[in-house]
Design a protein around this motif. Structure first.
Motif, mmCIF file in Angstrom:
data_model
loop_
_atom_site.group_PDB
_atom_site.id
_atom_site.type_symbol
_atom_site.label_atom_id
_atom_site.label_comp_id
_atom_site.label_asym_id
_atom_site.label_seq_id
_atom_site.Cartn_x
_atom_site.Cartn_y
_atom_site.Cartn_z
ATOM 1 N N ASP A 1 0.875 -1.177 0.000
ATOM 2 C CA ASP A 1 0.000 0.000 0.000
ATOM 3 C C ASP A 1 0.910 1.224 0.000
ATOM 4 O OD1 ASP A 1 -2.084 1.773 0.243
ATOM 5 O OD2 ASP A 1 -2.422 1.386 2.375
ATOM 6 N N ASP B 1 0.944 4.151 -1.232
ATOM 7 C CA ASP B 1 0.489 5.532 -1.042
ATOM 8 C C ASP B 1 0.366 5.917 0.429
ATOM 9 O OD1 ASP B 1 0.393 5.614 -3.768
ATOM 10 O OD2 ASP B 1 -1.770 5.316 -3.920
ATOM 11 N N ARG B 2 0.377 4.913 1.322
ATOM 12 C CA ARG B 2 0.208 5.246 2.742
ATOM 13 C C ARG B 2 1.333 4.705 3.628
ATOM 14 N NH1 ARG B 2 -5.966 3.503 3.760
ATOM 15 N NH2 ARG B 2 -5.312 1.795 2.404
ATOM 16 N N THR B 3 2.396 4.174 3.011
ATOM 17 C CA THR B 3 3.430 3.575 3.847
ATOM 18 C C THR B 3 4.497 4.597 4.237
ATOM 19 O OG1 THR B 3 4.691 1.547 4.154
ATOM 20 C CG2 THR B 3 5.099 2.755 2.112
ATOM 21 N N ASP B 4 5.288 4.227 5.239
ATOM 22 C CA ASP B 4 6.397 5.085 5.664
ATOM 23 C C ASP B 4 7.742 4.484 5.316
ATOM 24 O OD1 ASP B 4 4.718 6.982 7.112
ATOM 25 O OD2 ASP B 4 4.365 5.301 8.476
ATOM 26 N N LEU C 1 6.363 9.068 -1.601
ATOM 27 C CA LEU C 1 6.668 8.457 -0.305
ATOM 28 C C LEU C 1 7.834 9.191 0.357
ATOM 29 C CD1 LEU C 1 7.085 6.040 1.792
ATOM 30 C CD2 LEU C 1 8.213 4.822 -0.042
ATOM 31 N N ARG D 1 6.846 12.617 1.637
ATOM 32 C CA ARG D 1 6.113 12.546 2.920
ATOM 33 C C ARG D 1 7.052 12.308 4.092
ATOM 34 N NH1 ARG D 1 2.809 8.645 0.220
ATOM 35 N NH2 ARG D 1 3.740 6.926 1.354
ATOM 36 N N GLY E 1 8.960 9.512 4.191
ATOM 37 C CA GLY E 1 9.193 8.072 4.266
ATOM 38 C C GLY E 1 10.476 7.686 3.556
ATOM 39 N N ARG F 1 4.356 2.553 9.642
ATOM 40 C CA ARG F 1 3.723 1.641 8.690
ATOM 41 C C ARG F 1 4.801 1.221 7.687
ATOM 42 N NH1 ARG F 1 -0.652 6.076 7.046
ATOM 43 N NH2 ARG F 1 1.314 7.160 6.878
ATOM 44 N N ASN G 1 2.225 -5.615 9.882
ATOM 45 C CA ASN G 1 1.921 -4.807 8.704
ATOM 46 C C ASN G 1 1.103 -5.501 7.628
ATOM 47 O OD1 ASN G 1 3.068 -2.132 9.088
ATOM 48 N ND2 ASN G 1 5.021 -3.215 9.301
ATOM 49 N N GLY H 1 -0.970 1.090 4.675
ATOM 50 C CA GLY H 1 0.463 1.360 4.649
ATOM 51 C C GLY H 1 1.306 0.107 4.696
#
Ligand code: MGD
Ligand code: MGD
Ligand code: SF4
Ligand code: MO
Length: 712
Positions: free
Chosen positions: A154, A156-159, A188, A191, A193, A287, A318, A323
């Protein structure tokens, strides 16, 4: 002049395209900026769709070989010949089928490949999966119960993302439908990440990463098991909400005991401190997700490595979490029940080498054994469907010889190429512009839930037969209904059966047999959409980010994620033994290029112009030692063969490793590939070894081939 919105069928990214169509030609291709998923992204292959579509070398009529020469015939005649000749093989196991990569990219394949395989009724079924992703199917089959339950990053939402043996900046993602992968990786990073790439080569993805971990080919399994080891050793295991959905995770600790960072550092070339730090980053990120591809599947321990990837996702909590690694829910599928029969292999075995069937097929490498070895059930006829085994299977010299020894061969393919030149009948599929598109396969791997359907951009010429009809026609021939069966009647019968099974009380709508089938699937699917709604949304429908699916996705008898499936645990002693195998000097790995796609797009001038793409990458230190200069020709020898190839000296490749792409070697006689034959390149699979497979999945080992390299 018209504008048509459609989906690019060339790779797994499924980008939306805006085509300008003039008459029967695509005159311009742009990324569809309004596409709900790809938002205008386009790569050089997609940009060349117009040229690829109008390639003058594409076959427009069926060919039948008589006295060694191909002749154009009518479609009726071609199907009659197939039907007639099949009567020579009353034992269906004597007829093999090989399904290749493009089958997964068409509606024809999505809807009819299954029925086609079934109708043939032969155990000798082969697909490109066993030179590709089969370890992943086997692993998720054992862990989650369903062979298509592959969790995807995922992004678009991971770190934090750990990528092993994949180069999504070039491949645009695989077993992971992620249009504009580069853009999403950069986002990423924006953000705050990070992502880390494990690869023996500084790939485009590795170059963009926050950290590139250089690894010895074929040793990811050790690194991954060491990471699992460290999660336990550093007390970093945290299942979170997963705890109630998995079997006892503590037992994993004992299975990975032998794989401490110090134990694997020499073999992997990754030092213990780096491994420890990676484990911590993975566990400490809010995440995180681990993703492995070709470099973790077409290797000796592909299934165990794939298991370790998702085990890391589980142990860090996870899996199935935003994420992390999540399961898409395609619009044509229904939700599951949370339990099922589980996954089984070896329900039957191959005749010559006793390979277990996996997902109803045998390892592609053993097709040749079945052709070469006399006796009852010997393969004497072959259907290749959207596949080029003469270039894509290891030890391809042996493959080509086997193909030329067949009594009867049929190819469903638009080109007269290295494989189809051996055929007796070629049934050409129309170009992409002439077909309706819906991604049955890739919506299962989508990084976001989306759905889209597009009708053919240009109507099929009068008298041509589309791929869905070719598949359907062949299925009715295999079923004994003859070459002229009433397909509408068969389809109506099939649809009625499916309608009943789905408990549908409505009449599916659509202009074609396939549209009605799709409408049924959509309306009984998870979102209750309809074909009509898809037609009204030419840029696709966004169904939102991925949502948790445990436990409903599971099909294991226990209703839990099986963390230590028996077949995988039983393979661990082999992994432990291999940890002690001494290092070899030079090993060969593969790679992909943004302007190439497996074996069949080298006939597009824009994709092959400029510097040759088929080169052997050699590290400067190795080049000096061997006596090779940039631009020289090297002779590369392996157990199975020898080739001469152009050398590219670069520090991008690790010492002790050489790299060559696959899908080249277009210098075979009897083909019709005007451009590709002028940019022939060299077939790397003349070197890869057909005797090396991952036994759990039957997948060929295409990375990590021992070679000797000398100046030519
Ligand atoms: N050494 C080495 N070998 C590899 C790999 C590697 O990394 N290294 N990668 C492996 C992988 S991942 C894969 S997937 C395989 C691919 O192996 P294959 O699927 O066997 O080969 P492709 O090159 O994808 O060939 C596709 C064929 O389909 C035809 N085709 C194109 N469009 C259509 C269409 O619309 N319909 C039909 N019916 N046919 C069409 C093309 O002309 C071509 O003959 O190769 C594998 N081989
Ligand atoms: N442009 C383009 N896109 C494609 C294709 C194509 O041919 N061209 N083919 C499509 C297909 S069929 C597939 S399956 C996907 C594949 O998709 P990916 O797996 O993303 O593609 P590759 O570029 O082969 O990336 C594999 C990477 O693994 C590295 N590698 C090799 N051996 C090892 C190893 O032992 N360990 C590790 N860690 N790394 C290793 C290679 O250097 C390479 O960078 O791409 C698809 N997309
Ligand atoms: S990334 Fe793949 S789907 Fe997108 S344009 Fe390129 S080839 Fe087509
Ligand atoms: Mo592939």
């Amino acid at each position: 002049m018209r504008t048509v919105f459609t989906t690019c069928p060339l790779c797994e990214a499924t980008c939306g395209l805006e085509l300008t169509v003039e008459g029967d030609r695509i005159t311009k291709v742009r990324g569809d900026r309004e596409d709900e998923f790809s938002k205008g992204f386009l790569c050089p292959k997609g940009a060349s769709l117009g040229t690829l579509d109008a390639d003058p070398d594409r076959l427009s009529a069926p060919l039948v070989k008589r006295d060694g020469e191909f002749h154009e015939v009518t479609w009726d005649e071609a199907f009659r010949v197939v039907d007639e000749r099949l009567k020579d093989f009353p034992d269906r196991n004597a007829v093999a089928m090989y399904l290749g990569n493009p089958v997964a990219h068409s509606l024809a394949g999505g809807l009819y490949a299954g029925p086609l395989r079934k109708a043939l009724g032969s155990r000798n079924l082969f697909t490109a999966s066993t030179v590709d992703q089969m370890p992943k199917h086997v692993q998720v089959g054992h862990m989650f119960g369903g062979i298509f339950s592959i969790p995807v990053p995922d992004i678009d939402r991971t770190d934090f993302m750990l990528v092993l043996g994949a180069d999504p900046f070039s491949s645009n993602g695989s077993l992971w439908t992620v249009p504009d992968a580069p853009g999403r990786f950069r986002e990423l990073q924006r953000r705050g990440g990070r992502f880390v790439v494990v690869d023996p080569r500084r790939s485009r993805t590795a170059a963009a990463a926050d950290q590139h971990v250089v690894i010895r080919p074929g040793t990811d399994v050790f690194l991954l098991l060491a990471l699992v080891h460290e999660l336990f050793a550093q007390d970093l295991v945290d299942l979170g909400d997963l705890a109630g959905h998995v079997t006892d995770h503590e037992v994993i600790r004992s299975h990975v005991e032998a794989f401490g960072p110090e134990a694997v550092e020499e073999r992997t070339g990754v030092d213990a401190a780096t491994i420890r730090a990676l484990a911590r980053q993975l566990a400490e990120a809010e995440r995180a997700v681990v993703y492995g591809r070709i470099g973790t599947t077409t290797v000796e321990f592909g299934t165990v490595a794939s298991w370790a990837v998702d085990t890391l996702n589980v142990l860090t909590g996870n899996l199935d979490r935003p994420g992390g690694a999540m399961w898409p829910l395609p619009a044509h599928n229904r939700r599951g029940t949370g339990t099922g029969k589980g996954f089984e292999v070896g329900r039957w075995h191959s005749r010559v080498k006793g390979h277990p069937e996996v997902m109803g097929e045998f390892p592609a490498v053993t097709l040749v054994d079945e052709i070469e070895t006399p006796g009852e059930g010997q393969v004497r006829a072959l259907f290749t469907i959207g596949g080029n085994p003469a270039l894509s299977l290891p030890n391809s010299a042996r493959v080509s010889a086997a193909l030329s020894s067949l009594d009867f061969m049929v190819s469903v393919d638009p080109y007269l190429n290295e494989t189809t030149r051996h055929a007796d009948v070629i049934l050409p599929t129309p170009p992409p512009s002439r077909r309706d598109h819906y991604d049955i396969a890739f919506l299962n791997n989508s990084t976001r839930n989306v759905v889209k359907y597009s009708r053919a951009a240009i109507p099929l010429e009068e008298g041509r037969v589309d791929e869905t009809e070719i598949f359907f026609r062949l299925a009715t021939i295999f079923s004994g209904l003859g070459p002229a069966a009433d397909l509408d009647a068969v389809a109506a019968f099939q649809l009625a059966g499916l309608k009943k099974k789905a408990g549908a009380d409505f009449e599916p709508e659509g202009e074609t047999r396939e549209e009605r089938l799709l409408d049924l699937k959509l309306r009984t699917g998870a979102y209750g959409l309809s074909l009509q709604q898809l037609l009204e949304n030419p840029h696709g429908i966004d169904l939102g980010p991925l949502t948790p699916r445990l436990p409903e996705i599971l099909r294991t008898p226990s209703g839990k994620v099986e963390l230590t499936p028996r077949p995988i645990v039983d393979d661990l002693p082999r992994v432990r033994a291999a940890l002690r195998t001494p290092e070899t000097e030079l090993v060969l790995v593969g790679r992909r290029h943004l302007r190439s796609n497996n074996s069949w797009m080298h006939n597009v001038p824009a994709l092959v112009k400029g510097k040759p793409l088929c080169t052997l990458l050699v590290n400067p230190g190795d080049a000096t030692r061997i006596g090779l200069a940039d631009g020289a020709t090297a002779q590369v020898t392996s157990r199975v063969g020898e080739v001469e190839v152009l050398v590219e000296v670069t520090a991008d490749i690790a010492p002790g490793v050489v790299s060559m792409p696959h899908g080249w070697g277009h210098d075979q006689p009897g083909t019709r590939l005007t451009v590709a034959s002028e940019h022939a390149g060299v077939n790397v699979n003349l070197l890869t070894d057909d005797l090396r497979i991952d036994p759990l999945s039957g997948t060929a080992v295409l990375n990590g081939t021992r070679v000797r390299v000398v100046p030519a």
